[in-house]
Design an enzyme around this catalytic site. Structure first.
Site, short mmCIF file in Angstrom:
data_model
loop_
_atom_site.label_atom_id
_atom_site.label_comp_id
_atom_site.label_asym_id
_atom_site.label_seq_id
_atom_site.Cartn_x
_atom_site.Cartn_y
_atom_site.Cartn_z
N LYS A 99 0.74 -0.89 0.31
CA LYS A 99 -0.23 0.16 -0.31
C LYS A 99 0.79 1.46 0.14
O LYS A 99 1.72 0.92 0.01
CB LYS A 99 -1.31 0.56 1.42
CG LYS A 99 -2.13 0.82 1.05
CD LYS A 99 -3.56 0.47 0.68
CE LYS A 99 -4.97 0.80 0.41
NZ LYS A 99 -5.52 0.19 -0.23
N GLY A 121 -19.01 7.98 0.38
CA GLY A 121 -17.87 8.05 -0.99
C GLY A 121 -18.56 7.40 -1.62
O GLY A 121 -19.22 6.61 -2.42
N ASN A 122 -17.21 7.02 -2.11
CA ASN A 122 -17.57 6.51 -3.92
C ASN A 122 -18.45 4.88 -3.38
O ASN A 122 -18.98 3.84 -4.34
CB ASN A 122 -16.28 6.07 -4.37
CG ASN A 122 -15.28 6.66 -5.00
OD1 ASN A 122 -16.34 8.01 -6.05
ND2 ASN A 122 -14.17 7.32 -5.29
N VAL A 123 -17.58 4.10 -2.98
CA VAL A 123 -17.98 2.23 -1.94
C VAL A 123 -19.43 2.88 -1.55
O VAL A 123 -20.40 2.13 -1.95
CB VAL A 123 -17.62 1.66 -1.30
CG1 VAL A 123 -17.75 0.43 -1.00
CG2 VAL A 123 -15.55 1.98 -2.01
N GLY A 135 -20.33 7.39 5.99
CA GLY A 135 -19.06 7.38 4.42
C GLY A 135 -19.97 6.95 3.24
O GLY A 135 -19.84 5.99 2.85
P1 NAD Z 1 -14.37 7.73 -0.63
O1 NAD Z 1 -13.22 8.90 -0.28
O2 NAD Z 1 -14.52 8.12 -1.82
O3 NAD Z 1 -15.82 7.77 0.51
C1 NAD Z 1 -15.12 8.13 2.26
C2 NAD Z 1 -15.79 8.54 2.61
O4 NAD Z 1 -16.05 8.93 3.54
C3 NAD Z 1 -16.47 10.23 2.02
O5 NAD Z 1 -18.00 10.94 1.39
C4 NAD Z 1 -16.15 11.15 2.98
O6 NAD Z 1 -17.08 12.75 3.27
C5 NAD Z 1 -16.81 9.98 3.92
N1 NAD Z 1 -16.44 10.45 5.74
C6 NAD Z 1 -14.58 10.75 6.08
N2 NAD Z 1 -14.69 10.86 7.28
C7 NAD Z 1 -15.63 10.70 7.84
C8 NAD Z 1 -16.42 10.98 8.91
N3 NAD Z 1 -15.83 10.63 10.70
N4 NAD Z 1 -17.36 10.09 9.43
C9 NAD Z 1 -18.35 10.02 8.15
N5 NAD Z 1 -17.94 9.54 7.11
C10 NAD Z 1 -16.84 10.45 7.09
O7 NAD Z 1 -13.47 6.70 0.05
P2 NAD Z 1 -13.49 5.00 -0.42
O8 NAD Z 1 -12.97 4.70 -2.19
O9 NAD Z 1 -15.92 5.11 -0.94
O10 NAD Z 1 -13.63 3.85 0.26
C11 NAD Z 1 -13.83 4.10 1.33
C12 NAD Z 1 -13.47 3.18 2.42
O11 NAD Z 1 -13.34 1.48 1.91
C13 NAD Z 1 -12.39 3.64 3.28
O12 NAD Z 1 -11.35 3.29 4.13
C14 NAD Z 1 -11.45 2.48 1.42
O13 NAD Z 1 -9.95 2.65 2.51
C15 NAD Z 1 -12.50 1.37 1.44
N6 NAD Z 1 -11.93 0.46 0.54
C16 NAD Z 1 -11.95 0.95 -0.71
C17 NAD Z 1 -12.13 0.52 -1.57
C18 NAD Z 1 -12.37 0.83 -3.31
O14 NAD Z 1 -12.56 -0.03 -4.53
N7 NAD Z 1 -12.45 2.19 -3.04
C19 NAD Z 1 -12.04 -1.19 -1.84
C20 NAD Z 1 -11.53 -1.07 -0.46
C21 NAD Z 1 -11.85 -0.49 0.44
#
Ligand code: NAD
Length: 367
Positions: free
Chosen positions: A94, A196-198, A194
């Site tokens: 990572k 976001g994307n996921v 949260g």
């Molecule tokens: P992202 O940055 O698109 O979304 C994260 C969201 O969390 C944002 O909307 C942000 O505003 C919100 N956030 C941040 N701090 C917060 C808090 N204290 N309380 C509430 N909301 C909060 O990230 P993502 O790509 O959606 O990934 C989310 C999680 O999943 C991360 O931990 C990432 O490591 C994990 N993950 C993602 C993937 C992937 O394919 N994107 C794969 C495996 C794991």
């Protein structure tokens, strides 16, 4: 805070790097610095027994460099076990870039980061994580082939987040089957923290299935957007852990299951996308078990993204990506049953299965 393992005051009590709990026998750690672009990054290569270390790059405004180091170590270690349990021939790695992705990320910085990745000759392959987009990986691709998660127009598998969300959905359904006897999520009260994307893609699956979805995020704009799109309810309180719910889905950052929250959590199941949800894997894993809360291990159910980017290396298509991701349902159910049978935590069960695969490969290499 994401990183809980070493508290600021404890740092001086242990060896600064090799002595950190999260170091956990990392093979290599690379500190990347470039004055001109302002790049400050750390690449962690935890284990390459099963293959090259693949894992995303996170850009985050860490409160200290120790936090950044600790985060990359915890994340890269997690990748080792994620790929191992998913049956992929990949090791764990990572990267973190220290800085604000909104204001400090420039094309020059991303390319410089790509040059550092390239200097590792394929021992580490990058992809996107928090603070990164497919377009950033496209920039990295201009200086190194050791990158995945690039645009479909450039021959990549595109944004992995929807597939990650689908895998989390599968893992959640398996946990529901185990706990409630049915994998149907209709009418279940589910909190997604949260969006976001996921998180957003997960909300879509859940609302399509008729679950009662509550959403929480630090961004009001995101909350309104996702509410308007899917009809999810914006959580109006100030401590969601205390709310009565069937399922808690942590989809923001890690370590939300910690000393402060663990005794508050009322959910019957925890299943979400965030990496390293348990601040202390053993202690908090055990506390969840004792309280009868089913925890679907994060590194098992959020593997959809790595399955998606692995397709770029192995040249398999969408159908195979979906098949492998759907299999998260079966693996999760097996892990939950294995944990119960052996009276261990679900996290430990998943870890054991992953470690067994790594040990077998190591034996094969050494024989
Ligand atoms: P992202 O940055 O698109 O979304 C994260 C969201 O969390 C944002 O909307 C942000 O505003 C919100 N956030 C941040 N701090 C917060 C808090 N204290 N309380 C509430 N909301 C909060 O990230 P993502 O790509 O959606 O990934 C989310 C999680 O999943 C991360 O931990 C990432 O490591 C994990 N993950 C993602 C993937 C992937 O394919 N994107 C794969 C495996 C794991």
């Amino acid at each position: 805070m994401i990183t809980e393992v070493i508290k600021a005051n404890d740092i001086h009590k242990v060896d600064p790097v090799f002595g950190q709990l999260s170091f956990d026998n990392h093979e290599q750690i690379v500190f990347c610095n470039d004055k001109d672009t302002g790049l400050k990054a750390i690449i962690g290569i935890h284990n390459t027994v099963l293959g090259p270390a693949l894992g995303g790059t996170r850009m985050w405004q860490y409160s200290s460099e120790w936090d950044a180091l600790n985060d990359v170590l915890r994340l890269s270690r997690g990748m080792t076990f994620k790929s191992a349990i998913t049956g992929l021939n990949l090791g764990g790695g990572k990267a973190v870039i220290i800085g604000d992705a909104k204001t400090q990320k420039t094309p020059e910085l991303m390319k410089k980061f790509g040059e550092f990745v390239h200097s590792l000759s394929g021992r580490y392959i990058t992809a996107e994580d928090v603070g990164m987009a497919t377009s950033d990986m496209d920039l990295v691709r201009t200086v190194t082939p050791y990158v995945t998660g690039i645009s479909e127009s450039l021959g990549g598998a595109g944004n992995p987040s929807p597939i990650t969300a689908y895998g989390v959905f599968m893992g959640m359904k398996a946990a529901a089957k185990y706990k409630f006897g049915s994998d149907v999520l209709e009418d279940k009260i589910i909190f997604v923290e949260g969006i976001g994307n996921v998180g957003e893609a997960l909300v879509e699956h859940l609302t399509n299935e008729g679950a009662k979805v509550f959403i929480a995020d630090i961004s009001q704009e995101r909350l309104e957007e996702v509410r308007d799109k899917y009809g999810a309810v914006i959580y109006g309180g100030n401590n969601l852990y205390l709310e009565e719910m069937d399922i808690y889905a942590p989809c923001a950052l890690g370590a939300t299951i910690n000393d402060s929250t663990i005794n508050q959590i009322k959910a019957k199941i925890i299943a979400g996308a965030a990496n390293n949800q348990l601040a202390d894997e053993q202690k908090h894993g055990l506390m969840l078990k004792e309280r009868g809360i089913v925890y679907a291990p994060d590194f098992l159910i959020n593997a959809g993204g790595i399955i998606n980017v692995y397709a770029e290396l192995e040249n398999y298509g969408k159908q195979e990506i979906i098949r492998k991701t759907e299999n998260i349902f079966n693996t999760t159910l097996e892990i939950l049953q294995y944990a119960e049978k052996n009276q261990i935590t679900t996290h430990q069960a998943a870890f054991n299965v992953a470690q067994t695969r790594i040990d077998a490969k190591k034996k094969e290499i050494n024989s």
